[in-house]
Enzyme design. Structure first.
Site, mmCIF file in Angstrom:
data_model
loop_
_atom_site.group_PDB
_atom_site.id
_atom_site.type_symbol
_atom_site.label_atom_id
_atom_site.label_comp_id
_atom_site.label_asym_id
_atom_site.label_seq_id
_atom_site.Cartn_x
_atom_site.Cartn_y
_atom_site.Cartn_z
ATOM 1 N N HIS A 14 0.796 -1.213 -0.020
ATOM 2 C CA HIS A 14 -0.090 -0.096 0.070
ATOM 3 C C HIS A 14 0.846 1.194 0.091
ATOM 4 C CE1 HIS A 14 -3.661 2.105 1.447
ATOM 5 N NE2 HIS A 14 -2.961 3.068 1.089
ATOM 6 N N HIS A 16 1.503 5.179 -1.695
ATOM 7 C CA HIS A 16 1.232 6.478 -2.403
ATOM 8 C C HIS A 16 2.591 7.251 -3.131
ATOM 9 C CE1 HIS A 16 -3.093 6.760 -1.028
ATOM 10 N NE2 HIS A 16 -2.426 6.063 0.134
ATOM 11 N N LYS A 100 -9.311 -0.216 -6.154
ATOM 12 C CA LYS A 100 -9.337 0.288 -4.988
ATOM 13 C C LYS A 100 -10.664 0.948 -4.820
ATOM 14 C CE LYS A 100 -7.570 2.157 -1.229
ATOM 15 N NZ LYS A 100 -6.847 2.052 -0.117
ATOM 16 N N HIS A 137 -10.472 1.241 1.334
ATOM 17 C CA HIS A 137 -10.398 2.070 2.612
ATOM 18 C C HIS A 137 -11.719 2.067 3.176
ATOM 19 C CE1 HIS A 137 -8.882 5.917 4.455
ATOM 20 N NE2 HIS A 137 -10.264 5.874 4.795
ATOM 21 N N HIS A 175 -4.968 -0.644 5.635
ATOM 22 C CA HIS A 175 -4.561 0.298 6.955
ATOM 23 C C HIS A 175 -5.482 0.136 8.059
ATOM 24 C CE1 HIS A 175 -7.336 2.844 5.094
ATOM 25 N NE2 HIS A 175 -6.336 3.582 4.194
ATOM 26 N N LEU A 220 -5.213 9.181 7.873
ATOM 27 C CA LEU A 220 -6.513 8.494 7.953
ATOM 28 C C LEU A 220 -6.480 7.012 7.714
ATOM 29 C CD1 LEU A 220 -8.822 11.113 6.231
ATOM 30 C CD2 LEU A 220 -8.673 10.291 8.754
ATOM 31 N N ASP A 248 1.281 2.571 3.414
ATOM 32 C CA ASP A 248 0.468 3.532 3.428
ATOM 33 C C ASP A 248 1.246 5.082 3.317
ATOM 34 O OD1 ASP A 248 -1.752 5.185 2.758
ATOM 35 O OD2 ASP A 248 -2.324 5.142 5.070
#
Ligand code: NCD
Ligand code: ZN
Ligand code: ZN
Length: 344
Positions: A14, A16, A100, A137, A175, A220, A248
């Site tokens: 995971h 970004h 996702k 999520h 997460h 988050l 994350d």
């Protein structure tokens, strides 16, 4: 005391990486020792089509130095407009591994997310048929639900029915941050797994709010109370195959974090495996690090484990206070703190 620790090369399930100048910095941070990473699609605009994923894949690869074999595993961002045909095309591309699900407005760049999860049933069925995973999520977004309760509420609102109704679909509860999510995943059938970030294992909400507001610990789903942190630690300590590494890592410029309305996301890539090693050692479960970081993820995704290894050395070092992106700065998670392990 062990002085070195050699493990099979890890993957980040995971991540970004953003785009533009930030992509260059973030991709190189993760490519130092991760072999593969699941690349989140929440760009502006989001990665919703196979051709967007192919172009983003090329932009990531172009940032890497010659000879670096870091492999981005691409994802599509589900919207209300995603169709089974979108899924078939994505699976045929070979580079897209998962889709996702962001409930609309749950987190950073999720405004285009899904407003009616149940309406996407044909899309989920196509994903199961074509072997794409569903990454979730897991937070409800209703304004009347307290932010600390949004993950637990999502389990009842959506996760239970997704898992019950789609036994052929592999689902990753991304997460996870609560005892409820850990318990749900541990007791669920084999087609559901979870990722856990370093910050949710190391910290609880006191680290965000007590003695001052710490914007660099804000992400988050938000950090929860200590009993939840302990439940996550206990889940990892069981050595379950259902939980694996997903940092994350989510960079935002310093100014966007240190703001009257600060962005959610911790940039942990500069010290990712070292952060996990720190907390695993603290919990007395360093022997469980390799399966968490390098086996459980590929096994669940149905991909081969990596062949090469990395070595961590017991040598104290300080996480940098900041990292440059052109003339601007990123503040990493755990900035200025000392870690015991490093990858040379
Ligand atoms: N985790 C975060 O706090 N932020 C992520 C989005 C996400 O993973 O929810 C981001 O893209 O910044
Ligand atoms: Zn998220
Ligand atoms: Zn994320």
């Amino acid at each position: 005391m062990t002085q070195t620790l050699t493990i099979t090369r890890p993957d980040d399930w995971h991540l970004h990486l953003r785009d533009g100048a930030m992509l260059n910095v973030a991709a190189n941070a993760s490519a130092r020792y991760f072999s593969r990473a699941i690349i989140m699609p929440n760009l502006t605009p989001p990665v919703t089509q196979t051709q967007d994923a192919q172009a983003y894949y090329q932009r990531i690869k172009q940032c890497l130095p010659e000879g670096n074999a870091f492999e981005p595993l691409m994802t599509l961002y589900l919207t209300d407009a995603t169709t089974p045909a979108t899924i078939a095309e994505a699976a045929a591309s070979g580079i897209v591994k998962a889709c996702k699900l962001y409930p609309a407005n749950a987190t950073t760049n999720s405004a285009h997310g899904v407003t009616d999860v149940k309406a996407l049933r044909p899309v989920f069925e196509a994903m199961a048929e074509h072997g794409l995973l569903l990454l979730v999520h897991g937070e409800v977004t209703h304004s009347h639900i307290d932010i600390f309760d949004r993950e637990a509420a999502f389990i009842d609102a959506h996760m239970k029915s997704l898992v019950a109704d789609l036994p052929q679909l592999k689902i990753v509860f991304e997460h996870i941050t609560t005892a409820e999510a850990a318990e749900f995943v541990m007791n669920a059938p084999d087609n559901i797994a979870a990722t856990i970030t370093p910050q949710h294992l190391m910290y609880n909400r006191n680290h965000l709010l007590a003695g001052g507001l710490r914007p660099h610990n804000y992400c988050l789903p938000v950090l929860k109370r200590q009993s939840h942190q302990q439940a996550l630690q206990e889940a990892v300590a069981t050595g379950t195959k259902k939980i694996f590494l997903g940092t994350d890592s989510a960079p935002h410029l310093q100014g966007a974090k240190e703001s009257a309305c600060g962005c959610a996301g911790c940039y942990s890539a500069p010290a990712a495996i070292e952060l996990y090693a720190e907390i695993f050692e603290h919990l007395g479960i360093l022997d469980k690090l390799e399966a968490f970081a390098s086996f459980n993820g590929p096994d669940f995704y149905g991909l081969p484990r990596n062949q090469s290894t990395i070595t961590l050395s017991r040598e104290a070092w300080q996480v940098p206070e900041s990292v440059l992106v052109g003339e601007q700065t990123l503040v990493p998670f755990y900035a200025g703190e000392t870690l015991s392990w490093q990858v040379k």
